[in-house]
Design an enzyme around this catalytic site. Structure first.
Site, short mmCIF file in Angstrom:
data_model
loop_
_atom_site.label_atom_id
_atom_site.label_comp_id
_atom_site.label_asym_id
_atom_site.label_seq_id
_atom_site.Cartn_x
_atom_site.Cartn_y
_atom_site.Cartn_z
CB SER A 33 -80.42 34.91 10.12
OG SER A 33 -79.86 36.00 9.82
CG HIS A 64 -74.41 35.92 11.83
ND1 HIS A 64 -74.67 35.12 10.71
CD2 HIS A 64 -75.12 37.03 11.89
CE1 HIS A 64 -75.36 36.41 9.71
NE2 HIS A 64 -76.04 36.68 10.52
CG HIS A 86 -73.40 40.37 6.27
ND1 HIS A 86 -73.30 39.80 7.81
CD2 HIS A 86 -74.44 39.44 6.30
CE1 HIS A 86 -74.08 38.42 7.89
NE2 HIS A 86 -74.86 39.04 6.43
CE1 TYR A 88 -74.10 43.64 8.85
CE2 TYR A 88 -75.08 42.96 6.53
CZ TYR A 88 -75.78 43.26 7.87
OH TYR A 88 -75.96 41.96 8.70
CD GLU A 89 -70.66 41.40 9.81
OE1 GLU A 89 -69.73 41.37 10.58
OE2 GLU A 89 -71.28 40.45 8.56
CB ALA A 116 -83.44 36.18 7.03
CG MET A 214 -79.31 43.52 3.64
SD MET A 214 -78.84 44.31 6.18
CE MET A 214 -80.96 45.08 5.59
CB SER A 215 -76.30 38.40 2.90
OG SER A 215 -77.49 37.63 2.79
CG ASN A 238 -88.69 40.83 7.54
OD1 ASN A 238 -87.64 40.44 7.98
ND2 ASN A 238 -89.59 42.37 7.29
CG HIS A 250 -81.00 41.35 14.01
ND1 HIS A 250 -81.58 41.01 13.00
CD2 HIS A 250 -80.51 40.95 14.66
CE1 HIS A 250 -80.09 40.03 13.33
NE2 HIS A 250 -79.53 40.32 13.84
#
Ligand code: HPA
Length: 278
Positions: A33, A64, A86, A88-89, A116, A214-215, A238, A250
């Site tokens: 990101s 992306h 990802h 989660y997609e 990120a 998450m990656s 964050n 996000h």
């Protein structure tokens, strides 16, 4: 049993890259990101939208771009994957790691992964940059599940030094030269797509994690399986849920990633040509 990767599709993608771009560069980078602008630093660049690469997955996440960019920094050829997919997609894992595997199959021997992440270590703050020295795969996903293709790598992959000590040293040196504070820590990967609860962040800290995302880890696993050397850096966009009292969005993640991007791009521009030689 379901194969965990399809040799034919992978070979077709790698052959396409060889035919279109020529010999493989010594190093590749996966842009997380906010880091898409790195690709604009490459001189003599040629961009291939993922749609043009046989069997490449398409990313759905806003921000992306989804293109492979091949160019140079000074005289060093570099390939950048701008945009990743990802788990989660909803993509099967072999799709998530398809492009990094295609780079490896093409002949790329070193890959720098970026992402990120949320800060778990209480000494961190938003905007920090962290060298990943180790990871915890808490995502419940593994790209090596299923039949092992012995020609690509071993069934049981050593992960003792998953993050390459020499490539990591190059990053430390470059950060020092550029007066960038480089944190070092353990990256924990969760499946997402929701951000963690405060209780989960406390759990991750108790387990020894410094950042959460998450990656990245599935890519590290797939690349180490194929013997590719990996280094990785997180942009701490964050602090983890519950640490500051703020809620997470996000939008905030993107804003901080964009703000830190300039610094990271400078760091990678110095480090990648050196990594290519280490
Ligand atoms: N948690 C998980 N992934 C993230 C975060 C986070 O707080 N920030 C950016 N990616």
């Amino acid at each position: 049993m379901k194969p965990n990767l399809d040799q034919t599709t992978l070979s077709e993608a790698a052959e396409f890259l060889a035919k279109t771009l020529g010999p493989p560069p010594p190093i590749g980078i996966v842009l997380g990101s906010g880091l898409g602008a790195f690709a604009e630093q490459l001189t003599g660049a040629r961009a291939l939208p993922y749609a043009e690469i046989p069997h490449a997955p398409m990313s759905n996440v806003l921000g992306h771009a989804g293109k492979l960019v091949f160019g140079r920094i000074d005289t060093t050829p570099i390939v950048a994957l701008s945009g990743r997919v990802h788990g989660y997609e909803g993509h099967p894992l072999e799709r998530v790691v398809f492009l990094v595997r295609a780079l490896a199959k093409w002949g790329v021997t070193r890959v720098m992964l970026t992402n990120a992440a949320g800060g778990v270590n209480l000494a961190y703050q938003a905007g920090d940059v962290m060298l990943i020295v180790d990871h915890m795969n808490l995502s419940g996903m593994n790209p090596l599940t299923g039949h092992n293709e012995e020609s690509m790598g071993p069934r049981f992959v050593d992960m003792t030094r998953a993050y390459d000590p020499k490539m990591s040293d190059v990053l430390r040196q470059a950060a020092l030269q550029q007066e960038i504070t480089l944190r070092e820590g353990v990256y924990a990967a969760l499946a997402g797509p929701n951000y963690e609860t405060p209780a989960e962040i406390r759990m991750l800290r108790a387990l020894g994690a410094d950042a959460v995302g998450m990656s990245t880890v599935v890519e590290t696993i797939a690349l180490r399986h194929m013997g590719v050397r990996v280094a990785a850096v997180s942009c701490v966009t964050n602090m983890g849920a519950g640490i500051t009292g703020d809620t997470l969005s996000h939008q905030e993640v993107k804003e901080v990633a964009d703000r830190v991007a300039g610094k990271l791009i400078k760091l990678f521009s110095m480090a990648l040509p050196r990594m290519a030689e280490c």
